[in-house]
Write a protein that holds these residues in place. Sequence first.
Motif, short mmCIF file in Angstrom:
data_model
loop_
_atom_site.label_atom_id
_atom_site.label_comp_id
_atom_site.label_asym_id
_atom_site.label_seq_id
_atom_site.Cartn_x
_atom_site.Cartn_y
_atom_site.Cartn_z
N ASP A 36 0.57 -1.30 0.27
CA ASP A 36 -0.02 0.01 -0.08
C ASP A 36 0.84 1.21 -0.09
OD1 ASP A 36 -2.98 -0.91 0.16
OD2 ASP A 36 -2.02 -2.05 1.95
N GLY A 54 -1.93 -2.01 4.73
CA GLY A 54 -2.92 -1.51 5.86
C GLY A 54 -3.45 -0.43 5.35
N PRO A 55 -4.56 0.09 6.16
CA PRO A 55 -5.14 -0.59 7.17
C PRO A 55 -6.03 -1.88 6.63
CG PRO A 55 -6.23 1.30 6.87
CD PRO A 55 -5.47 1.35 5.92
N HIS A 56 -5.88 -2.92 7.30
CA HIS A 56 -6.65 -4.20 6.82
C HIS A 56 -7.13 -4.71 8.06
CE1 HIS A 56 -3.21 -6.51 8.01
NE2 HIS A 56 -2.44 -6.10 7.25
N GLU A 57 -7.94 -6.04 7.67
CA GLU A 57 -8.41 -6.76 8.79
C GLU A 57 -7.36 -7.35 9.80
OE1 GLU A 57 -11.80 -7.44 8.60
OE2 GLU A 57 -12.02 -8.64 10.33
N TYR A 116 -9.52 4.10 12.16
CA TYR A 116 -9.63 3.10 11.70
C TYR A 116 -9.83 1.85 12.67
CZ TYR A 116 -7.76 5.06 7.34
OH TYR A 116 -7.43 5.92 6.32
N PRO A 117 -11.08 1.74 13.26
CA PRO A 117 -11.38 0.84 14.37
C PRO A 117 -11.42 -0.63 13.77
CG PRO A 117 -13.34 2.13 13.80
CD PRO A 117 -12.39 2.73 12.92
N ARG A 118 -10.68 -1.39 14.51
CA ARG A 118 -10.91 -2.85 14.41
C ARG A 118 -10.04 -3.31 13.24
NH1 ARG A 118 -15.17 -5.91 13.79
NH2 ARG A 118 -16.66 -4.40 12.76
N SER A 119 -8.92 -2.36 12.75
CA SER A 119 -8.24 -2.54 11.70
C SER A 119 -6.70 -2.79 12.22
CB SER A 119 -8.34 -1.90 10.47
OG SER A 119 -8.27 -0.58 10.73
N ALA A 149 1.03 5.60 1.73
CA ALA A 149 -0.19 4.48 1.92
C ALA A 149 -1.40 5.45 1.95
CB ALA A 149 0.04 3.68 2.87
N ARG B 78 -6.56 2.96 0.13
CA ARG B 78 -7.53 1.63 0.07
C ARG B 78 -8.65 2.01 -0.40
NH1 ARG B 78 -6.37 -3.85 2.65
NH2 ARG B 78 -4.14 -3.73 1.98
N LYS B 100 -16.87 -13.92 4.78
CA LYS B 100 -15.95 -12.94 4.95
C LYS B 100 -15.16 -12.60 3.48
CE LYS B 100 -16.54 -10.72 8.94
NZ LYS B 100 -15.37 -10.34 9.96
N GLU B 102 -12.48 -10.52 1.12
CA GLU B 102 -11.31 -9.48 1.17
C GLU B 102 -11.43 -8.72 -0.13
OE1 GLU B 102 -8.66 -8.28 2.28
OE2 GLU B 102 -7.81 -7.36 0.33
N SER B 105 -10.58 -3.42 0.88
CA SER B 105 -10.96 -2.15 1.86
C SER B 105 -10.32 -2.47 3.25
CB SER B 105 -12.60 -2.64 1.83
OG SER B 105 -13.11 -1.74 3.08
N ARG B 106 -10.67 -1.33 3.97
CA ARG B 106 -9.94 -1.40 5.13
C ARG B 106 -10.32 -2.57 6.12
NH1 ARG B 106 -12.64 3.59 8.01
NH2 ARG B 106 -13.21 4.69 5.65
N LEU B 107 -11.62 -2.97 6.09
CA LEU B 107 -11.80 -4.30 6.78
C LEU B 107 -12.54 -5.16 5.64
CD1 LEU B 107 -13.67 -2.60 9.91
CD2 LEU B 107 -11.53 -3.93 10.09
N ASP B 108 -12.40 -6.56 6.21
CA ASP B 108 -12.95 -7.45 5.42
C ASP B 108 -14.55 -7.24 5.01
OD1 ASP B 108 -10.66 -8.69 4.82
OD2 ASP B 108 -11.18 -10.63 5.96
N ASP B 154 -18.16 1.23 10.99
CA ASP B 154 -16.83 1.03 11.15
C ASP B 154 -16.22 0.92 9.93
OD1 ASP B 154 -17.54 -1.15 10.50
OD2 ASP B 154 -16.57 -2.39 11.89
#
Lengths: 231, 296
Positions: A36, A54-57, A116-119, A149, B78, B100, B102, B105-108, B154
């Motif tokens: 990124d 990131g940000p990613h899971e 970016y919560p939860r990442s 990034a 992203r 889930k 991918e 994106s920033r979250l799945d 989120d």
Amino acid sequence: MAGLELLSDQGYRLDGRKATELRKVQARMGVFSQADGSAYIEQGNTKALAVVYGPHEVRGSRSRTLHDRAVINCQYSMATFSTAERKRRPHGDRKSAEMSLHLKQTFEAAVMTQLYPRSQIDIYVKILQSDGGNYSVCVNAATLAVIDAGIPMRDYVCACTVGFVDETPLADLCYAEEGGGGSSLALALLPRGGQIALLQMDAMTACKGVSKVLDEVVRQHLQDVSVLTRE
Amino acid sequence: MASDMRLPVLRKAVSVSSAGSDRADHKDLVVPGDVITSDPGFMRGHGTYIDEEKLTASVAGEVERVDKLICVRPIKTRFNGEVGDVVVGRITEVQQKRWKVETNSRLDSVLLLSSVNLPGGELRRRSAEDELTMRDYLQEGDLISAEVQSVFSDGALLLHTRSLKYGKLGQGVLVQISPALIKRQKTHFHNLPCGASIILGNNGFVWLYPTPGQQEEEAGGFYTSLEPVSLADREVISRLRNCLLALAAHKVLLYDTSILYCYESSLPHQVKDILKPEVMEEIIMLTHHKLMEQES
């Protein structure tokens, strides 16, 4: 000290710089297309690559997930060929782990993780050639990579080391100066606000002062006790 | 085997004058920490923050003003999904009643069992048995095309495939490029006249596949053909892939016309030669010419 004169009478250093002169800095952003964000920086003979994903899971253990902000994961490593003597373990030793932790603390102060919560944001830095000031070069490289990034930051994080030889402060130490037995101070800050993100000091001079005090205390105590026991 | 090796060449600096002159509207470029305005009348948008009552940029990019709202859009980021976006994604996990996905994106992203078309018609009830056989429909590693149904607070995306054009992807090639290069259009599914089809996912995932013969209505998007693809089709797809990479390397917006023009310009060259820098440059220049002609 053993022969090496860190500061000549004319005020020049080993590599011909003045006391407050920085080394030549060259940098480039977006060196990899897969990541990124990425950056390469050369500060004199110290060379570093930084990569941001990131940000990613959150990958790996789910339990690390933070519900109000992103987790920052830093990994610092040195290439096996980066030092004069070949390194056995490129990463995972105690020094690298400490450096990773410092990088993490520095970037948690600068990156707006609450967006970016939860990442998770991964920052990987590798020293390709080591010639002093590894921490500061890594911070500078990682800053460029984070900006590449597109991750929001309060400000640039800029870092540099300062040494102290014969009552003269020297900026941006090289390897010989760092190992010369003087004190060295690594400082990372957000320049616009003047906020300090990390301050680390490795010093011999300060310790010498403390040892003198401790020595005096012990001697005094010995004398007192011996006087008392004689009575 | 002969291999193509070359030495690094000096990067050409983009001349500011030539790039800036044809554009009358001058863009404000900022870096993190730059103060955009200290006027309290403006609203804070994405990519900015308030520091001591001054509106400050937090990313490097262009300033966008809409009335009183100020945003900074980073050059590269992203995928930020919006409702209605077409995405191509890969299944990473099968959970209770959901997959889930991918999607860069920033979250799945989440694909609920209730928002897919199961084989056997639209009005089928979903039973407990369906939950147990979810992995038969889509398992880890499968590629799907879907549409964004809603965005969670989120930033995670909720997807759906409740249309026959979405669903599992079969044989084809995935190309990943920056989401910023995909042009938003009415349709992101194209059957190109060169003999292949393309799905331009808004998330920067582009799917190239041979144009299907007739649609199997019954399968509801879960039918994947395992017929061998002919050599001609495969060549067309590889050529398109290399064209996409060339366009992306030169930061050309991707949409059906630009891809087709690039494909046409690449025809005199062999497929594998398209990625050579000098050939790439030539092809992109021809493409630019064609696009300019078409515009005027």
